[in-house]
Design a protein around this motif. Structure first.
Motif, PDB file in Angstrom:
ATOM      1  N   PHE A   1       0.855  -1.195   0.000  1.00 37.37           N
ATOM      2  CA  PHE A   1       0.000   0.000   0.000  1.00 37.37           C
ATOM      3  C   PHE A   1       0.884   1.235   0.000  1.00 37.37           C
ATOM      4  O   PHE A   1       1.427   1.633   1.022  1.00 37.37           O
ATOM      5  CB  PHE A   1      -0.934  -0.037   1.203  1.00 37.37           C
ATOM      6  N   ALA A   2       1.031   1.841  -1.174  1.00 33.55           N
ATOM      7  CA  ALA A   2       1.944   2.978  -1.342  1.00 33.55           C
ATOM      8  C   ALA A   2       1.533   3.747  -2.588  1.00 33.55           C
ATOM      9  O   ALA A   2       0.349   3.973  -2.815  1.00 33.55           O
ATOM     10  CB  ALA A   2       3.383   2.463  -1.449  1.00 33.55           C
ATOM     11  N   SER A   3       2.507   4.147  -3.374  1.00 35.13           N
ATOM     12  CA  SER A   3       2.273   4.752  -4.683  1.00 35.13           C
ATOM     13  C   SER A   3       3.412   4.317  -5.592  1.00 35.13           C
ATOM     14  O   SER A   3       4.505   3.967  -5.122  1.00 35.13           O
ATOM     15  CB  SER A   3       2.223   6.279  -4.590  1.00 35.13           C
ATOM     16  N   ASN A   4       3.166   4.352  -6.877  1.00 34.97           N
ATOM     17  CA  ASN A   4       4.211   3.967  -7.834  1.00 34.97           C
ATOM     18  C   ASN A   4       5.461   4.819  -7.662  1.00 34.97           C
ATOM     19  O   ASN A   4       6.589   4.337  -7.804  1.00 34.97           O
ATOM     20  CB  ASN A   4       3.694   4.120  -9.264  1.00 34.97           C
ATOM     21  N   LYS A   5       5.273   6.108  -7.362  1.00 33.88           N
ATOM     22  CA  LYS A   5       6.408   7.027  -7.261  1.00 33.88           C
ATOM     23  C   LYS A   5       7.315   6.664  -6.087  1.00 33.88           C
ATOM     24  O   LYS A   5       8.543   6.717  -6.197  1.00 33.88           O
ATOM     25  CB  LYS A   5       5.908   8.462  -7.136  1.00 33.88           C
ATOM     26  N   VAL A   6       6.720   6.291  -4.961  1.00 34.71           N
ATOM     27  CA  VAL A   6       7.520   5.882  -3.802  1.00 34.71           C
ATOM     28  C   VAL A   6       8.281   4.602  -4.113  1.00 34.71           C
ATOM     29  O   VAL A   6       9.483   4.470  -3.811  1.00 34.71           O
ATOM     30  CB  VAL A   6       6.612   5.686  -2.566  1.00 34.71           C
ATOM     31  N   ILE A   7       7.602   3.644  -4.719  1.00 33.49           N
ATOM     32  CA  ILE A   7       8.246   2.379  -5.052  1.00 33.49           C
ATOM     33  C   ILE A   7       9.392   2.601  -6.038  1.00 33.49           C
ATOM     34  O   ILE A   7      10.489   2.041  -5.880  1.00 33.49           O
ATOM     35  CB  ILE A   7       7.219   1.386  -5.635  1.00 33.49           C
ATOM     36  N   ASN A   8       9.164   3.409  -7.049  1.00 37.09           N
ATOM     37  CA  ASN A   8      10.209   3.660  -8.045  1.00 37.09           C
ATOM     38  C   ASN A   8      11.408   4.389  -7.440  1.00 37.09           C
ATOM     39  O   ASN A   8      12.559   4.148  -7.837  1.00 37.09           O
ATOM     40  CB  ASN A   8       9.643   4.456  -9.221  1.00 37.09           C
ATOM     41  N   TYR A   9      11.149   5.276  -6.476  1.00 33.48           N
ATOM     42  CA  TYR A   9      12.244   5.994  -5.819  1.00 33.48           C
ATOM     43  C   TYR A   9      13.194   5.004  -5.146  1.00 33.48           C
ATOM     44  O   TYR A   9      14.419   5.060  -5.334  1.00 33.48           O
ATOM     45  CB  TYR A   9      11.693   6.975  -4.790  1.00 33.48           C
ATOM     46  N   TYR A  10      12.630   4.083  -4.364  1.00 32.36           N
ATOM     47  CA  TYR A  10      13.489   3.140  -3.638  1.00 32.36           C
ATOM     48  C   TYR A  10      13.987   2.014  -4.541  1.00 32.36           C
ATOM     49  O   TYR A  10      15.052   1.433  -4.281  1.00 32.36           O
ATOM     50  CB  TYR A  10      12.740   2.584  -2.425  1.00 32.36           C
TER      51      TYR A  10
ATOM     52  N   LEU B   1       0.740   6.796   7.652  1.00 33.05           N
ATOM     53  CA  LEU B   1      -0.580   6.525   8.212  1.00 33.05           C
ATOM     54  C   LEU B   1      -1.601   6.257   7.113  1.00 33.05           C
ATOM     55  O   LEU B   1      -2.502   5.431   7.282  1.00 33.05           O
ATOM     56  CB  LEU B   1      -1.040   7.696   9.084  1.00 33.05           C
ATOM     57  N   ARG B   2      -1.472   6.947   5.987  1.00 32.79           N
ATOM     58  CA  ARG B   2      -2.380   6.684   4.861  1.00 32.79           C
ATOM     59  C   ARG B   2      -2.251   5.220   4.422  1.00 32.79           C
ATOM     60  O   ARG B   2      -3.249   4.532   4.214  1.00 32.79           O
ATOM     61  CB  ARG B   2      -2.038   7.625   3.707  1.00 32.79           C
ATOM     62  N   SER B   3      -1.010   4.775   4.273  1.00 34.78           N
ATOM     63  CA  SER B   3      -0.765   3.388   3.883  1.00 34.78           C
ATOM     64  C   SER B   3      -1.380   2.425   4.899  1.00 34.78           C
ATOM     65  O   SER B   3      -2.078   1.469   4.535  1.00 34.78           O
ATOM     66  CB  SER B   3       0.739   3.146   3.777  1.00 34.78           C
ATOM     67  N   LEU B   4      -1.148   2.694   6.186  1.00 35.36           N
ATOM     68  CA  LEU B   4      -1.644   1.824   7.248  1.00 35.36           C
ATOM     69  C   LEU B   4      -3.169   1.792   7.294  1.00 35.36           C
ATOM     70  O   LEU B   4      -3.784   0.723   7.383  1.00 35.36           O
ATOM     71  CB  LEU B   4      -1.086   2.285   8.593  1.00 35.36           C
ATOM     72  N   MET B   5      -3.784   2.950   7.213  1.00 39.03           N
ATOM     73  CA  MET B   5      -5.238   3.023   7.363  1.00 39.03           C
ATOM     74  C   MET B   5      -5.974   2.424   6.170  1.00 39.03           C
ATOM     75  O   MET B   5      -6.999   1.749   6.337  1.00 39.03           O
ATOM     76  CB  MET B   5      -5.653   4.470   7.588  1.00 39.03           C
ATOM     77  N   VAL B   6      -5.460   2.621   4.978  1.00 39.35           N
ATOM     78  CA  VAL B   6      -6.093   2.028   3.794  1.00 39.35           C
ATOM     79  C   VAL B   6      -5.955   0.508   3.843  1.00 39.35           C
ATOM     80  O   VAL B   6      -6.917  -0.231   3.591  1.00 39.35           O
ATOM     81  CB  VAL B   6      -5.484   2.598   2.493  1.00 39.35           C
ATOM     82  N   ALA B   7      -4.767   0.029   4.195  1.00 38.15           N
ATOM     83  CA  ALA B   7      -4.553  -1.413   4.286  1.00 38.15           C
ATOM     84  C   ALA B   7      -5.441  -2.034   5.362  1.00 38.15           C
ATOM     85  O   ALA B   7      -6.008  -3.116   5.169  1.00 38.15           O
ATOM     86  CB  ALA B   7      -3.083  -1.708   4.580  1.00 38.15           C
TER      87      ALA B   7
END
Length: 360
Positions: free
Chosen positions: A43-52, A103-109
């Motif tokens: 639970f994230a975004s493509n941009k965060v995943i691509n950064y790391y 928190l967004r990631s946690l709450m959506v998941a």
């Protein structure tokens, strides 16, 4: 309930965006063998995943992007996009934005888990300094999940192989620990501990050690009286009801002499009393488990590790183990439920195995 006919669907939260959570998740699921065991959803975004992903260059990491959990790719890592906006990522820096989106990631998941779209969840570490907000009035994941799933009480357990350390109190100041150790608290925590050892770890008659609160377990009242007035009476009460509960033990000697090897689990009175010994012995492969919930939630036993974030130095061992143990706990709980669904039939099978005649 297993959602996917072949593999459980496991939700993964990012933790603090400036910590090592996303990095260790990428390293873990870059190994395609993990995809044979489960269908991961980060639970994230493509941009965060691509950064790391650009930082972790030696690991080939392919993913599928989705906003619909009914259309997952079981052969790849799935990224559930919780946000589309650009989020500034500054590895190793404590920022409000990193906490907000953790928190967004946690709450959506969590909501997807409550809705039955996930089979279990593995959470990456958050930082209390940027997540303590009106929307998140909790000291950590454990009380958060307790609230969200309406549990009467929960128990934080750290485990690695056969070493299991549970905490009577969690993230509270040392100055408040003694007043928090009550008979009611200990009875509740020990009841959860016994139940989870039976139901989630498959131990029929668990043997539990209880640590004292004071140095030398109070030295018979010379260094504090909580052992005599609170802890030992609880142990005696449980023993009288045929529970294998022993103590109170002096914490330093208990770990130093290897006494923990004689028990299925140990209940420590406060955070560092249990976790200093545990983390020394677990050697980076510990897993944090929240017992007492109707769902399975695990986490690595480390924090955000800002000092090494973004440097491609983070060891994914604990995170990978959290995924493995999440799957094992799911399987064990499912087996327990099946074995206890019809106790009359179970008793009949056991008698047949023992060669006893069963009257129809």
């Amino acid at each position: 309930m297993q959602i996917n006919n072949e593999k459980p669907v496991i939700g993964i939260t990012t933790g603090d965006l400036n910590g090592i959570g996303t990095e260790v998740a990428i390293k873990t699921f870059s190994d395609n063998r993990m995809l044979e065991l489960c269908t991961p959803v980060i639970f994230a975004s493509n941009k965060v995943i691509n950064y790391y992903r650009r930082i972790v260059t030696e690991h080939a990491f392919n993913f599928t992007s989705t906003k619909d959990l009914t259309k997952l790719n079981p052969k790849q890592v799935n990224i559930f996009n919780c946000w589309d906006e650009e989020v500034p990522i500054q590895p190793g820096v404590l920022t409000d934005a990193a906490g907000k989106y953790a928190l967004r990631s946690l709450m959506v998941a969590t909501q997807c888990l409550k809705d039955g779209q996930l089979d279990a969840i593995v959470t990456a570490p958050i930082h209390k300094s940027n997540t303590n907000t009106p929307d998140f009035p909790y000291t950590g994941h454990t009380p958060y999940f307790k609230d969200k799933f309406g549990a009467k009480d929960v128990l934080m357990i750290l485990f690695s192989h056969d070493l299991r350390v549970a905490l009577a109190t969690e993230h509270i100041p040392i100055s408040k620990v003694a007043a928090s150790i009550t008979k009611e608290l200990l009875l509740s925590k020990l009841a959860i501990l016994k139940e989870t050892l039976v139901k989630d770890f498959g131990i029929d008659r668990p043997k539990i050690a209880v640590l004292g609160l004071n140095p030398h377990a109070g030295d018979e009242g010379q260094i504090g009286t909580e052992e005599q007035t609170v802890i030992k009476p609880v142990i005696d009460q449980l023993k009288a009801n045929s529970n294998l509960v022993f103590g109170p033990f002096s914490a330093d000697a208990f770990f130093a002499r290897g006494s923990y090897t004689q028990f299925d689990a140990v209940l420590a009175m406060y955070h560092d009393q249990g976790l200093v010994g545990f983390k020394t012995l677990a050697l980076g492969e510990g897993v944090n488990y929240t017992a007492g919930l109707p769902i399975i939630r695990t986490s690595p036993d480390h924090g955000t590790a800002f000092d090494i974030a973004g440097k491609n130095l983070a060891d994914p061992g604990s995170f990978r183990e959290a995924v493995y143990q999440c799957l094992d706990l799911l399987k064990q709980r499912k087996a327990y439920a099946a074995n206890n669904a019809n106790p009359l039939r179970r008793g009949r099978i056991e008698k047949e195995k023992e060669g006893e005649e069963v009257v129809a």
